[in-house]
Design a protein around this motif. Structure first.
Motif, PDB file in Angstrom:
ATOM      1  N   UNK A  42      31.808 -23.717  25.230  1.00 41.27           N
ATOM      2  CA  UNK A  42      30.821 -24.762  25.505  1.00 41.27           C
ATOM      3  C   UNK A  42      31.401 -26.118  25.110  1.00 41.27           C
ATOM      4  N   UNK A  43      31.132 -27.118  25.957  1.00 41.32           N
ATOM      5  CA  UNK A  43      31.504 -28.506  25.662  1.00 41.32           C
ATOM      6  C   UNK A  43      30.247 -29.334  25.894  1.00 41.32           C
ATOM      7  N   UNK A  44      29.823 -30.040  24.854  1.00 38.09           N
ATOM      8  CA  UNK A  44      28.600 -30.835  24.971  1.00 38.09           C
ATOM      9  C   UNK A  44      28.652 -32.039  24.043  1.00 38.09           C
ATOM     10  N   UNK A  45      27.788 -33.008  24.341  1.00 32.80           N
ATOM     11  CA  UNK A  45      27.610 -34.156  23.462  1.00 32.80           C
ATOM     12  C   UNK A  45      26.289 -33.950  22.737  1.00 32.80           C
ATOM     13  N   UNK A  46      26.320 -34.072  21.428  1.00 35.60           N
ATOM     14  CA  UNK A  46      25.099 -33.854  20.667  1.00 35.60           C
ATOM     15  C   UNK A  46      25.053 -34.673  19.393  1.00 35.60           C
ATOM     16  N   UNK A  47      23.842 -34.955  18.952  1.00 39.55           N
ATOM     17  CA  UNK A  47      23.602 -35.668  17.695  1.00 39.55           C
ATOM     18  C   UNK A  47      23.369 -34.632  16.608  1.00 39.55           C
ATOM     19  N   UNK A  61      23.466 -28.055  13.268  1.00 38.65           N
ATOM     20  CA  UNK A  61      22.450 -27.999  14.316  1.00 38.65           C
ATOM     21  C   UNK A  61      22.481 -29.329  15.073  1.00 38.65           C
ATOM     22  N   UNK A  62      22.738 -29.240  16.373  1.00 36.56           N
ATOM     23  CA  UNK A  62      22.861 -30.428  17.214  1.00 36.56           C
ATOM     24  C   UNK A  62      21.677 -30.551  18.164  1.00 36.56           C
ATOM     25  N   UNK A  63      21.276 -31.777  18.430  1.00 34.76           N
ATOM     26  CA  UNK A  63      20.339 -32.109  19.512  1.00 34.76           C
ATOM     27  C   UNK A  63      21.224 -32.536  20.677  1.00 34.76           C
ATOM     28  N   UNK A  64      21.242 -31.741  21.720  1.00 37.68           N
ATOM     29  CA  UNK A  64      22.196 -31.922  22.820  1.00 37.68           C
ATOM     30  C   UNK A  64      21.677 -32.929  23.832  1.00 37.68           C
ATOM     31  N   UNK A  65      22.557 -33.878  24.184  1.00 33.44           N
ATOM     32  CA  UNK A  65      22.212 -34.896  25.178  1.00 33.44           C
ATOM     33  C   UNK A  65      22.776 -34.572  26.558  1.00 33.44           C
ATOM     34  N   UNK A  69      30.187 -27.973  29.857  1.00 33.64           N
ATOM     35  CA  UNK A  69      30.593 -26.587  30.065  1.00 33.64           C
ATOM     36  C   UNK A  69      29.700 -25.669  29.240  1.00 33.64           C
ATOM     37  N   UNK A  70      29.349 -24.520  29.812  1.00 36.13           N
ATOM     38  CA  UNK A  70      28.606 -23.497  29.086  1.00 36.13           C
ATOM     39  C   UNK A  70      27.097 -23.616  29.224  1.00 36.13           C
ATOM     40  N   UNK A  71      26.426 -22.593  28.738  1.00 32.04           N
ATOM     41  CA  UNK A  71      24.966 -22.564  28.734  1.00 32.04           C
ATOM     42  C   UNK A  71      24.493 -23.062  27.381  1.00 32.04           C
ATOM     43  N   UNK A  72      24.063 -24.303  27.329  1.00 29.09           N
ATOM     44  CA  UNK A  72      23.684 -24.940  26.073  1.00 29.09           C
ATOM     45  C   UNK A  72      22.257 -25.452  26.198  1.00 29.09           C
ATOM     46  N   UNK A 128      28.468 -34.701  33.886  1.00 35.69           N
ATOM     47  CA  UNK A 128      27.791 -33.797  32.956  1.00 35.69           C
ATOM     48  C   UNK A 128      26.421 -33.437  33.527  1.00 35.69           C
ATOM     49  N   UNK A 129      25.750 -32.550  32.826  1.00 35.08           N
ATOM     50  CA  UNK A 129      24.384 -32.186  33.216  1.00 35.08           C
ATOM     51  C   UNK A 129      23.506 -32.167  31.959  1.00 35.08           C
ATOM     52  N   UNK A 130      22.237 -32.090  32.159  1.00 40.63           N
ATOM     53  CA  UNK A 130      21.310 -31.997  31.025  1.00 40.63           C
ATOM     54  C   UNK A 130      21.333 -30.588  30.448  1.00 40.63           C
TER      55      UNK A 130
END
Length: 133
Positions: A42-47, A61-65, A69-72, A128-130
């Motif tokens: 998984x590749x994501x941007x998160x706070x 624990x991230x809040x993903x924006x 990649x991946x199911x996040x 990217x996607x949500x």
């Protein structure tokens, strides 16, 4: 002379039996963005919202924006050992691009992960996607 040789011998034994130093433990080859993306589950941007410890295992624990990649989902828990000497240097409230490996139900990052915030990575990763709900 004999005492000096004994001291050198003891120092040598201690060096080899005490394991790697922090500097050695943090030594990683710099991974290209392409290789990091390919290796990641998984590749994501998160706070980063908080750290949790469950059965002596540390999680971030991230809040993903956004997701590349991946199911996040919007909130994701990633196993993350926090060693203040080694990256990633995660801070609550900071936003990072996370390159996580492992099963979707047990994502993890470590000191050799490319995880950090980089506007260049965000641009190079492309569209990217949500996150899923």
């Amino acid at each position: 002379m004999a005492n000096a040789l004994k001291a050198l011998f003891v120092l040598g034994v201690l060096t080899f039996t005490q394991g790697p130093s922090q500097a050695e433990a943090c030594s990683c080859l710099l991974t290209s963005l392409e290789a990091a993306r390919e290796q990641a589950t998984a590749v994501f941007e998160g706070r980063l919202e908080r750290f949790e410890t469950v059965n002596d295992v540390s999680y971030a624990v991230f809040r993903v924006q956004r997701v590349w990649k991946g199911q996040v989902t919007r909130s994701v828990r990633v196993r993350a050992e926090q060693n203040t000497m080694c990256p990633p240097h995660l801070q609550v409230g900071a936003t990072s691009i996370v390159y996580a490996v492992g099963a979707a139900s047990d994502l993890r990052i470590d000191g050799c992960s490319r995880t950090a915030f980089s506007e260049n990575d965000a641009r190079e990763l492309g569209t990217s996607r949500r996150p899923s709900r």
